[in-house]
Write a protein that holds these residues in place. Sequence first.
Motif, PDB file in Angstrom:
ATOM      1  N   LEU A  40       0.900  -1.333  -0.021  1.00 14.09           N
ATOM      2  CA  LEU A  40       0.057  -0.088   0.115  1.00 14.09           C
ATOM      3  C   LEU A  40       0.862   0.994   0.068  1.00 14.09           C
ATOM      4  O   LEU A  40       1.977   1.319   0.624  1.00 14.09           O
ATOM      5  CB  LEU A  40      -0.695  -0.091   1.247  1.00 14.09           C
ATOM      6  CG  LEU A  40      -2.085  -0.978   1.178  1.00 14.09           C
ATOM      7  CD1 LEU A  40      -2.575  -1.115   2.671  1.00 14.09           C
ATOM      8  CD2 LEU A  40      -2.934  -0.925   0.178  1.00 14.09           C
ATOM      9  N   LYS A  41       0.454   2.182  -0.587  1.00 13.13           N
ATOM     10  CA  LYS A  41       1.275   3.373  -0.570  1.00 13.13           C
ATOM     11  C   LYS A  41       0.829   4.299   0.728  1.00 13.13           C
ATOM     12  O   LYS A  41      -0.346   4.654   0.630  1.00 13.13           O
ATOM     13  CB  LYS A  41       0.741   4.326  -2.117  1.00 13.13           C
ATOM     14  CG  LYS A  41       1.369   5.818  -2.158  1.00 13.13           C
ATOM     15  CD  LYS A  41       2.734   5.367  -2.388  1.00 13.13           C
ATOM     16  CE  LYS A  41       3.414   6.978  -2.680  1.00 13.13           C
ATOM     17  NZ  LYS A  41       4.862   6.860  -2.628  1.00 13.13           N
ATOM     18  N   TYR A  50      -7.012  21.116   6.805  1.00  9.77           N
ATOM     19  CA  TYR A  50      -6.247  21.829   7.544  1.00  9.77           C
ATOM     20  C   TYR A  50      -5.643  20.996   8.511  1.00  9.77           C
ATOM     21  O   TYR A  50      -4.712  21.219   9.419  1.00  9.77           O
ATOM     22  CB  TYR A  50      -6.581  23.148   8.147  1.00  9.77           C
ATOM     23  CG  TYR A  50      -6.767  24.242   6.967  1.00  9.77           C
ATOM     24  CD1 TYR A  50      -5.826  25.008   6.624  1.00  9.77           C
ATOM     25  CD2 TYR A  50      -8.189  24.379   6.501  1.00  9.77           C
ATOM     26  CE1 TYR A  50      -5.968  25.960   5.742  1.00  9.77           C
ATOM     27  CE2 TYR A  50      -8.320  25.442   5.531  1.00  9.77           C
ATOM     28  CZ  TYR A  50      -7.179  26.163   5.202  1.00  9.77           C
ATOM     29  OH  TYR A  50      -7.311  27.197   4.261  1.00  9.77           O
ATOM     30  N   PHE A  51      -5.761  19.726   8.418  1.00 13.41           N
ATOM     31  CA  PHE A  51      -5.119  18.703   9.318  1.00 13.41           C
ATOM     32  C   PHE A  51      -4.086  17.979   8.833  1.00 13.41           C
ATOM     33  O   PHE A  51      -4.143  17.525   7.614  1.00 13.41           O
ATOM     34  CB  PHE A  51      -6.104  17.570   9.873  1.00 13.41           C
ATOM     35  CG  PHE A  51      -7.397  18.051  10.534  1.00 13.41           C
ATOM     36  CD1 PHE A  51      -7.309  18.881  11.468  1.00 13.41           C
ATOM     37  CD2 PHE A  51      -8.592  17.910  10.077  1.00 13.41           C
ATOM     38  CE1 PHE A  51      -8.385  19.222  12.548  1.00 13.41           C
ATOM     39  CE2 PHE A  51      -9.887  18.357  10.523  1.00 13.41           C
ATOM     40  CZ  PHE A  51      -9.677  19.087  11.755  1.00 13.41           C
ATOM     41  N   VAL A  52      -2.924  18.127   9.274  1.00 11.91           N
ATOM     42  CA  VAL A  52      -1.697  17.460   8.885  1.00 11.91           C
ATOM     43  C   VAL A  52      -1.528  15.793   9.381  1.00 11.91           C
ATOM     44  O   VAL A  52      -1.451  15.996  10.834  1.00 11.91           O
ATOM     45  CB  VAL A  52      -0.454  18.025   9.205  1.00 11.91           C
ATOM     46  CG1 VAL A  52       0.724  17.308   8.582  1.00 11.91           C
ATOM     47  CG2 VAL A  52      -0.403  19.348   8.533  1.00 11.91           C
ATOM     48  N   LEU A  53      -1.822  14.793   8.696  1.00 13.49           N
ATOM     49  CA  LEU A  53      -1.714  13.493   9.142  1.00 13.49           C
ATOM     50  C   LEU A  53      -0.208  12.841   9.199  1.00 13.49           C
ATOM     51  O   LEU A  53       0.387  13.022   8.334  1.00 13.49           O
ATOM     52  CB  LEU A  53      -2.651  12.598   8.272  1.00 13.49           C
ATOM     53  CG  LEU A  53      -4.022  13.077   8.017  1.00 13.49           C
ATOM     54  CD1 LEU A  53      -4.514  12.558   7.069  1.00 13.49           C
ATOM     55  CD2 LEU A  53      -5.030  13.410   9.096  1.00 13.49           C
ATOM     56  N   ASP A  54       0.008  12.194  10.305  1.00 12.47           N
ATOM     57  CA  ASP A  54       1.272  11.535  10.356  1.00 12.47           C
ATOM     58  C   ASP A  54       1.444  10.808   9.107  1.00 12.47           C
ATOM     59  O   ASP A  54       2.627  11.052   8.427  1.00 12.47           O
ATOM     60  CB  ASP A  54       1.457  10.827  11.632  1.00 12.47           C
ATOM     61  CG  ASP A  54       1.464  11.598  12.903  1.00 12.47           C
ATOM     62  OD1 ASP A  54       1.987  13.071  12.810  1.00 12.47           O
ATOM     63  OD2 ASP A  54       1.209  11.204  13.905  1.00 12.47           O
ATOM     64  N   PHE A  55       0.470   9.824   9.102  1.00 16.12           N
ATOM     65  CA  PHE A  55       0.778   9.012   7.790  1.00 16.12           C
ATOM     66  C   PHE A  55      -0.494   8.691   7.235  1.00 16.12           C
ATOM     67  O   PHE A  55      -1.671   8.560   7.923  1.00 16.12           O
ATOM     68  CB  PHE A  55       1.493   7.521   8.345  1.00 16.12           C
ATOM     69  CG  PHE A  55       2.694   7.749   8.957  1.00 16.12           C
ATOM     70  CD1 PHE A  55       3.722   7.947   8.206  1.00 16.12           C
ATOM     71  CD2 PHE A  55       2.766   7.552  10.351  1.00 16.12           C
ATOM     72  CE1 PHE A  55       5.072   7.974   8.760  1.00 16.12           C
ATOM     73  CE2 PHE A  55       3.936   7.568  11.059  1.00 16.12           C
ATOM     74  CZ  PHE A  55       5.172   7.881  10.015  1.00 16.12           C
ATOM     75  N   TYR A  56      -0.837   8.505   6.011  1.00 12.79           N
ATOM     76  CA  TYR A  56      -2.054   8.450   5.161  1.00 12.79           C
ATOM     77  C   TYR A  56      -1.796   7.421   4.145  1.00 12.79           C
ATOM     78  O   TYR A  56      -1.138   7.702   3.163  1.00 12.79           O
ATOM     79  CB  TYR A  56      -2.467   9.986   4.738  1.00 12.79           C
ATOM     80  CG  TYR A  56      -4.070   9.727   4.249  1.00 12.79           C
ATOM     81  CD1 TYR A  56      -4.865   9.386   4.842  1.00 12.79           C
ATOM     82  CD2 TYR A  56      -4.151  10.137   2.899  1.00 12.79           C
ATOM     83  CE1 TYR A  56      -6.164   9.388   4.175  1.00 12.79           C
ATOM     84  CE2 TYR A  56      -5.227   9.874   2.234  1.00 12.79           C
ATOM     85  CZ  TYR A  56      -6.393   9.711   2.808  1.00 12.79           C
ATOM     86  OH  TYR A  56      -7.483   9.646   2.387  1.00 12.79           O
ATOM     87  N   CYS A  57      -3.046   6.540   4.032  1.00 14.28           N
ATOM     88  CA  CYS A  57      -2.830   5.594   2.806  1.00 14.28           C
ATOM     89  C   CYS A  57      -4.219   5.964   1.943  1.00 14.28           C
ATOM     90  O   CYS A  57      -5.216   5.908   2.675  1.00 14.28           O
ATOM     91  CB  CYS A  57      -2.999   4.268   3.267  1.00 14.28           C
ATOM     92  SG  CYS A  57      -3.188   3.123   1.758  1.00 14.28           S
TER      93      CYS A  57
END
Length: 129
Positions: A40-41, A50-57
């Motif tokens: 998965l990427k 406006y939310f910054v996600l640590d990691f997102y798939c």
Amino acid sequence: MAIIYNIKQMEVTRRLLRKEQTESEDALWEVLRNRRFENLKFRRQYSAGYFVLDFYCPQEKLAIEVDGSVHDSIEAQRYDAYRTETLNGIGIQVVRFRNEEVLKNLPQVLTRIKSFLKSTSPASLEPLS
């Protein structure tokens, strides 16, 4: 409601957060990057609105947050709950881990992440190495 990913106004913040990644974020990123986990990427420090996600798939619409002690205050917990509720409302599932969990028991963290995956591709059925 349409969501805008990686809006230009958040670029400096995303870049700074990538440079200042915590040890636990580094450890998890080593497993998630370059399709190493379940093919998965994953993207790191990726913004949804406006939310910054640590990691997102994007494929799974799954956000992974790695929390340190800054998330322990009542105010931070309220904000995290609001943030999770808002992201859930736009179809993004959020899973949270403590820094200590990632550093001390990465295999268990990865097993838990697997449990949040929607796809049942052959790769997702393989045991952790």
